[in-house]
Design a protein around this motif. Structure first.
Motif, short mmCIF file in Angstrom:
data_model
loop_
_atom_site.label_atom_id
_atom_site.label_comp_id
_atom_site.label_asym_id
_atom_site.label_seq_id
_atom_site.Cartn_x
_atom_site.Cartn_y
_atom_site.Cartn_z
N ALA A 281 -13.35 -4.32 -23.87
CA ALA A 281 -12.63 -3.82 -22.69
C ALA A 281 -13.55 -3.78 -21.48
O ALA A 281 -13.16 -4.17 -20.36
CB ALA A 281 -12.05 -2.45 -22.98
N LEU A 282 -14.78 -3.31 -21.67
CA LEU A 282 -15.72 -3.26 -20.56
C LEU A 282 -16.07 -4.66 -20.06
O LEU A 282 -16.17 -4.90 -18.85
CB LEU A 282 -17.00 -2.52 -20.99
CG LEU A 282 -16.85 -1.03 -21.29
CD1 LEU A 282 -18.10 -0.50 -21.99
CD2 LEU A 282 -16.60 -0.25 -20.00
N ARG A 283 -16.25 -5.57 -20.98
CA ARG A 283 -16.61 -6.95 -20.60
C ARG A 283 -15.48 -7.62 -19.84
O ARG A 283 -15.72 -8.38 -18.89
CB ARG A 283 -16.95 -7.74 -21.86
CG ARG A 283 -17.42 -9.17 -21.58
CD ARG A 283 -17.87 -9.87 -22.85
NE ARG A 283 -16.80 -9.96 -23.84
CZ ARG A 283 -16.82 -9.34 -25.02
NH1 ARG A 283 -17.85 -8.58 -25.36
NH2 ARG A 283 -15.82 -9.49 -25.86
N GLN A 284 -14.24 -7.32 -20.20
CA GLN A 284 -13.09 -7.97 -19.57
C GLN A 284 -12.52 -7.17 -18.40
O GLN A 284 -11.57 -7.61 -17.76
CB GLN A 284 -12.00 -8.18 -20.62
CG GLN A 284 -12.40 -9.08 -21.78
CD GLN A 284 -11.37 -9.09 -22.89
OE1 GLN A 284 -10.17 -9.15 -22.64
NE2 GLN A 284 -11.83 -9.03 -24.13
N GLY A 285 -13.08 -5.99 -18.14
CA GLY A 285 -12.57 -5.17 -17.05
C GLY A 285 -11.20 -4.59 -17.31
O GLY A 285 -10.41 -4.39 -16.38
N GLY A 307 -9.79 3.09 -26.48
CA GLY A 307 -8.99 3.95 -25.62
C GLY A 307 -9.63 4.06 -24.25
O GLY A 307 -10.83 3.85 -24.08
N TYR A 308 -8.81 4.37 -23.27
CA TYR A 308 -9.28 4.43 -21.89
C TYR A 308 -10.32 5.54 -21.69
O TYR A 308 -11.15 5.46 -20.79
CB TYR A 308 -8.10 4.63 -20.95
CG TYR A 308 -8.46 4.56 -19.49
CD1 TYR A 308 -9.13 3.45 -18.97
CD2 TYR A 308 -8.10 5.58 -18.61
CE1 TYR A 308 -9.46 3.38 -17.63
CE2 TYR A 308 -8.41 5.52 -17.27
CZ TYR A 308 -9.10 4.42 -16.78
OH TYR A 308 -9.41 4.35 -15.45
N ARG A 309 -10.31 6.56 -22.52
CA ARG A 309 -11.31 7.62 -22.40
C ARG A 309 -12.73 7.05 -22.46
O ARG A 309 -13.61 7.46 -21.72
CB ARG A 309 -11.13 8.65 -23.52
CG ARG A 309 -9.96 9.61 -23.35
CD ARG A 309 -10.08 10.69 -24.40
NE ARG A 309 -9.00 11.66 -24.31
CZ ARG A 309 -7.95 11.68 -25.12
NH1 ARG A 309 -7.82 10.74 -26.05
NH2 ARG A 309 -7.01 12.60 -25.01
N GLY A 310 -12.96 6.12 -23.40
CA GLY A 310 -14.28 5.54 -23.54
C GLY A 310 -14.70 4.76 -22.32
O GLY A 310 -15.86 4.81 -21.89
N VAL A 311 -13.77 4.01 -21.74
CA VAL A 311 -14.06 3.25 -20.52
C VAL A 311 -14.47 4.20 -19.40
O VAL A 311 -15.43 3.95 -18.67
CB VAL A 311 -12.84 2.41 -20.12
CG1 VAL A 311 -13.04 1.77 -18.75
CG2 VAL A 311 -12.56 1.33 -21.16
#
Length: 406
Positions: A281-285, A307-311
């Protein structure tokens, strides 16, 4: 000096998908934000507090173990009786490297901090019990706190549940239902609807949202670290769905908001290399994504969806994610063992993440969170047993082979 109040200052639930959108504190939202979630991604909510009413003495050093009750003003209402959760030791592994040993909690994992809050929510809602989908630690913890509160507990487990964890669950009187992974979410939701049980784990297959109150309990890890160490340079966290990661970051963010500290540590998410949805998710934004997962012995954090919490935790702390192989995790587990700490393989992933990082990257002490005890591993207790010895020469030969010297 007067003691801080034990009454919660929680006021509302706030969407992480749209921070301007708020909901009443009750009932807790167990399926994420209803306004911002879509078919592609589910956004969680967090709890807001009356920060202007936080007592000045809340973060002053005080003797005693404390536990979660010490931080009650900045937690959801602690309606459930406690089991002595929190106040876990911070062990210095070497100069500047510390291990926060969460295996010292009542059910030998970090999940006790979460379930003190979620079972309290069940009591606050008047539910007759709780239902949880879990591969191990979460279910055992929920069962313990439900039993303590006089509530029933249904645990939907994986079909390869370690025998020790299975015995653990039954010791608390839980109803244990082994189900395939893909059936967990729909069955959890249906059980909650038909039997009136309060869900204390995730209900959304698109992205992990979890319980609105749950991650709040993890903030206390940050409060305890600050009380003993100040603000470390970084905190390495074994990461599955990212709730612990988020809770630790939010705790430090609150300390900064209240003027207790001036900065937050970098949060380093450590995931199994066989999956890594947060890394993807971080790599793909993206706010969250789904990945194929391969086999790993770190089953407790082998999650196909993040989950979005981690982002949020990684992005707002200036942190990053790291992928850890089973070989690296086993090396870290052995290192912890040599230091007198028996960690589950999933729990050793935090230290493995540190060992894979350049040391010059961090200017100051670092903390590795070790989330649970080694007996939770699937292979615990199944290794070869030593043959018995009855005579001196046989004992002597084995001792010499082990490296001892006469």
């Amino acid at each position: 000096m007067t003691s801080p109040p034990t009454v919660s200052l929680a006021t509302a639930q706030r969407s992480l998908g749209d921070p301007g959108r708020r909901y009443p504190l009750w009932p807790p939202l167990t399926g994420g934000c209803p306004a911002t979630s879509t078919e592609e991604v589910s956004y969680p909510v967090e709890v807001e507090y009356a920060y202007d009413q936080v007592p000045a003495g809340l973060f002053e050093a005080r003797p005693g173990r404390g536990g979660l009750d010490r931080w009650a003003p900045l937690l959801p209402p602690l309606a459930a009786p406690g089991l002595g959760e929190g106040g876990t030791p911070l062990v210095e592994l070497e100069p500047g490297v510390f291990v926060k040993d969460e295996s010292r909690n009542p059910t030998w994992s970090h999940k006790d901090r979460l379930n003190r809050c979620t079972v309290g929510a069940a009591l606050g809602c008047g539910a007759p019990g709780v239902v949880v989908a879990s591969s191990g630690n979460h279910g055992a913890s929920a069962a313990a706190f439900a039993a303590r509160a006089g509530l029933r507990c249904v645990v939907l487990t994986g079909t390869a549940l370690p025998p020790a964890v299975d015995a653990f669950l039954h010791a608390y009187g839980a109803v244990v239902l082994p189900v395939p992974v893909e059936a967990r979410w729909p069955l959890t939701r249906r059980i909650a609807d038909r039997f009136g049980l309060h869900p204390v784990s995730n209900l959304t297959p698109q992205a992990h949202t979890g319980h609105a109150f749950g991650a709040e309990g993890y903030k206390t890890v940050a409060y305890e670290l600050h009380a003993e160490l100040g603000v470390p340079a970084a905190v390495f966290v074994p990461t599955g769905y990212g709730e612990l990661l988020f809770g630790i970051h939010k705790g430090f963010a609150e300390l900064r908001r209240l003027g207790v500290t001036e900065r937050v540590p970098r949060l380093i998410a450590c995931e199994p290399a066989t999956g890594g949805p947060l890394t993807a998710a971080l790599r793909q934004g993206l706010p969250a994504t789904w990945v194929e997962v391969g086999p790993t012995e770190a089953y407790g954090i082998n999650c196909p969806v993040g989950g979005y919490r981690g982002v949020v935790a990684v992005r707002e702390s200036g942190g990053r994610s790291v992928l850890v192989t089973d070989e690296q995790a086993r090396a870290a587990q052995a290192e912890l063992g040599r230091a007198g700490l028996w960690a589950e393989l999933s729990a050793a992933v935090g230290l493995a993440g540190l060992r894979a990082a350049p040391r010059e990257e961090f200017d100051g002490p670092v903390v590795c969170v070790s989330t649970s005890a080694g007996f939770k591993d699937q292979g615990a207790g199944r290794g070869p047993r030593e043959a018995p010895v009855a005579e001196w020469e046989a004992a002597r030969a084995r001792l010499l082979a082990a490296g001892l010297r006469e």
